[in-house]
Structures are given as C-alpha cells and as structure tokens.
Design an enzyme around this catalytic site. Sequence first.
Site: not given
Length: 571
Positions: A525, A41, A310, A306, A122, A116, A152
């Site tokens: 955030k 597509e 990460s 540590g 959604y 299509k 699709c």
Amino acid sequence: MKIAIAQINPIIGDLSGNAQKIQEMAQRAVKEGARLLLTPELSLCGYPPRDLLLNPSFVDAMAMTLQQLARDLPVNLAVLVGTVAPNCQADITGDKSLFNSMALLENGQIKQSFHKRLLPTYDVFDEHRYFAAGLEANYFTLDNIQIGVTICEDLWNDEEFWGKRSYAVNPIAELAVLGVDLIVNLSASPYSLGKPRFRETMLQHSAIRFQQPLIYANQVGGNDDLIFDGHSFAVNRQGETICRANGFATDLVTVEFDAGQRDLQLSSVVPASPSEDEEIWQALVLGVRDYAEKCRFSQVLLGLSGGIDSSLVAAIATAALGKENVLGVLMPSPYSSEHSISDALALAENLGIKTQILPIGELMQSFDHSLAGLFAGTEFGLAEENIQSRIRGNLLMAIANKFGYLLLSTGNKSEMAVGYCTLYGDMNGGLAVIADVPKTRVYSLCDWLNRNGEIIPQNVITKPPSAELKPGQVDQDSLPPYEILDDILQRLINHHQSAAQIVAAGHEVVVVNRVIQMVARAEFKRRQAPPGLKITDRAFGTGWRMPIASNWVGIKNTDQNTSISTPTVGC
C-alpha cells in the site's frame, strides 16, 4: 568583512529562475555592505536534482547558466554558488563524472571550484549515485582572510561529537589544522523534528573544539516530499550563536567578521521555534504551499469527514494557500453520524473555506446491485467497507480532474504504518500532507492550533476516531489505542527495535507481534501512496526502501522466545 547568507528557495531544474534569485540576493547583499555572499548547496539547480544529473544537457545548461550569472553579479562582491563540476579524471579513476561543488564567482569570472568531500548514502541521500568525492581541503583567500569551504555532509563527521567516525576524514578538522580564519558550510539539509536545534548544537561543539568561527547557510522550501527549514546561523569561536535567520522562509542575513579578533561579531538572532508543534506546523504549511506552487496548482481540495485528520489537513491547506483556494467535500453515507457532517461544516466555517456535500448512498446501492450475484451468500465485510472509500476517492479525483485542483490525502503515519487505509480510496491524492505525522501528534497539533481560540471543533478532538464504514465502528475495533500503537511504531520504525526490545519496554507480546505483522503486510500500500511530507528522521518516502515481496518478519513468538517468519503481502 561583512558576509551575507542568502537563504533561498530554489525550484529544482529552474536554472534561470534560481540564478535570478541569487542575483536578487546579491543586489540586496551589496546594499547591506557585504563583501561575500553565501548560497546553499546546489543552489543553482536546487536540491535534490536526483536523476536530472544523469542528463548531459541539464549539466551543460547549468554550466552555461553559471557563466552568465558570474557576468551578471555585482562587481566587488564574491559569491559562492552551489553547482556541479566535471570530474576530469573520471575516465582514469572509474569514478563518477561530476562533483557536488561550490563555485566562487567574482568580477565576472569563476575564480575557483570546491568539491564536496563527504557523500551521504543514508536515509533520503544517494550522492554516490551521481558524484565523486572531493579529495582536497577547500579554502580561498578574500581580502587577506582565509575562508574554509565545506558542503553540507562535510560538517557531520566530528568523532568527538558523535562518538565515532562515519567517514575516513573530517574536513572541519583538516581546515583547522591549515589555520583558516573562518569556515563556511553551504547546505541543503532536509528538515526533521528537532533538527534545527541539533545542527546548532553540533556546530557549537565544532566551533569550541577547533576554535573556529562557523557560518552555516541552508536551503529553504519544499521539494517533493522533502522540506528544507532554512534556519541558517553563525557561531563564534566560543560556540555562541551570534546570528540566526528565519525558519521556513526566504531570508537574507549578514554577519561581520573581525579580522583582528579572528571572530564573528554579534548580529541578528531570530528566536528559535518555541515548541515542537509550532515547528511541525510551519514545516507542513511550507511543504503544502511549495508543493502546490512548484507543481503549478493554485487550488486544492480534500474530503472532509468530520474527523481529526481531515480537519488538521484542511487547516494546514488554508494557512498555506488561503481560504479562497481550499474546497472541502463532504461525502456522507448511510453509516455517517450526524456529527460527522456538523463537525465538518463547523470546521469549514471556522476556516472560511468552501464546501460541497455529495451523499454517496445511491452510489453504494449501485455497487451492491452490480455485485449482488457475485457476492451472494457472503457476509458484509472489508470489501464492502472499502467500496465506500473508493466511491469517495473517485468523486474527489473527478473534481480534481475537472477543475485542475490538487487533491490532498489526509491519512496519518499511524494508519499508513499498519495499512489502516484504502488503496484507490482515502489514499487517493497528489500529496499526503500528514503521512509522517503519528495520530497522537495529530491530536497535539490540533490542541496547539486551538491555543488562542477554537479552529478545530472541540467535538472533533474529543470524539472517538472512526472511519464510519459500518454501524458503530471506531478505530480501536481494529487497532490498539493510538498511544500504545504510536509508541510501538516509534520503537519499531524510528529506533529499529526488535520485538523482544519492544516487549521489554512494557508492551504485550500479542499486540507487538500483530503490529509488526501489520506494518510488513502494508508495504504494498505504501508503495502506491502519494508523496508524503517528511517531518521525522524515518518517513515512508524517499528514504524508506523496504521490499514488498518478502518473507521476513522478525517477531517474538507468543509461546517461545524465538523469531518466526510470516508472509508480508496482504489484501
């Protein structure tokens, strides 16, 4: 007839480059003896092009590139190319001016266009913003074989499979009624965990129900936060998978259609991913590699604490870009434990990546001195903890700016969900690699990664997780145990369960209410976070559209079985 599937990795907007990829696949298909080549597509412009489609010059350039591609393709090879087509009735109907289309190219010409029919709106999809829906069943005849064309979402509306219809029409059913010999589906279907197997199950059901062989061609590669896994395949009329392409890699596979039997013959079937962890690993490695390369970065850096998050991100980056292109920066503070440094260095040695140590103690003292007067009479708290994270974020951004590196942020989905992260600190970066990976899955991935030998140091996996922003700090000082938190988050975010339903599943009322409030308060955030690679069906990215300034949090009152509302914006 031999049919080839070109599972290509387009770059969005690179029209000439994508055309060249299709051209190269066409040459290979000819060598394989193919008569028809399928591409995904919108293969000419890459999916999803988003608001590039609102630019008339972009649409015009796509049309010219398509015409040139038709002239450049090998003769006697028919090729279905994903593109856009003008909606000539738009002024009359008031509909969108474009169709999401497949163009049939053959012998230097654009022979037909197919539009299509089902346009998803959604999750990450917003196709009604750009496209009008096609109104007719799509098919063409090639060498006396009638081939139905779907794009699709046209495949995702079998009411018998789903138990309902999401759209008024089922394009697969209509093509079966028309009596086509074969149906192809050209897709750009984003990855989420388990989706490759689910697609095959869905197509197998349709093949059996409609007695139609089906070929599925999917895009591969990472585009921004979305990862496309490939896994193109074909099923015969009995619902058996008779061909499967590689996952998470460019590929070309061919399948033979027997006109006498009106069915597809057994071809090459690449094994499916053996485990969820391996599937996620492959997706994240591809996502990092493509994001870096398509944004023209050759090297990346990240903060190495540590800790397990990460460590996993460093391992993914190394697999994606090579150890010589990854820099890990250690930034110990007076609160950092000895093992935070030793574990980070052990990881770097296992991966073979470069490291740099930048202690932040003196910088912390400078901030304390500058703020001493204003903060006088107050206790050490969140503001001081966050300063440490922001010092580290500034150092990492300085290195990224100075040397042109891509900074990878290392926060996981559990932290992003509840806001256990610092704006302009550990959230800094150009890509959030594991922002859709819950903490419990982080541990699972690290265990999987160590299956044949230690890559992630064992102490990283076994020690209690900690931000180490104050003495003796561990994550569980602020959060429920991750196995509890992640189950609540899964129910809340992925399954949209209410507080009452989550409590009924066995969680404590107070804990559930607190988690729901934390998720709501952290929305501001998440809105400022870098793009995060999507690996689940509900990620904090393109498909997450929550308000920031909202006064609704549906939670179960600890004293009464009623819902209460609390402010959602926190600091």
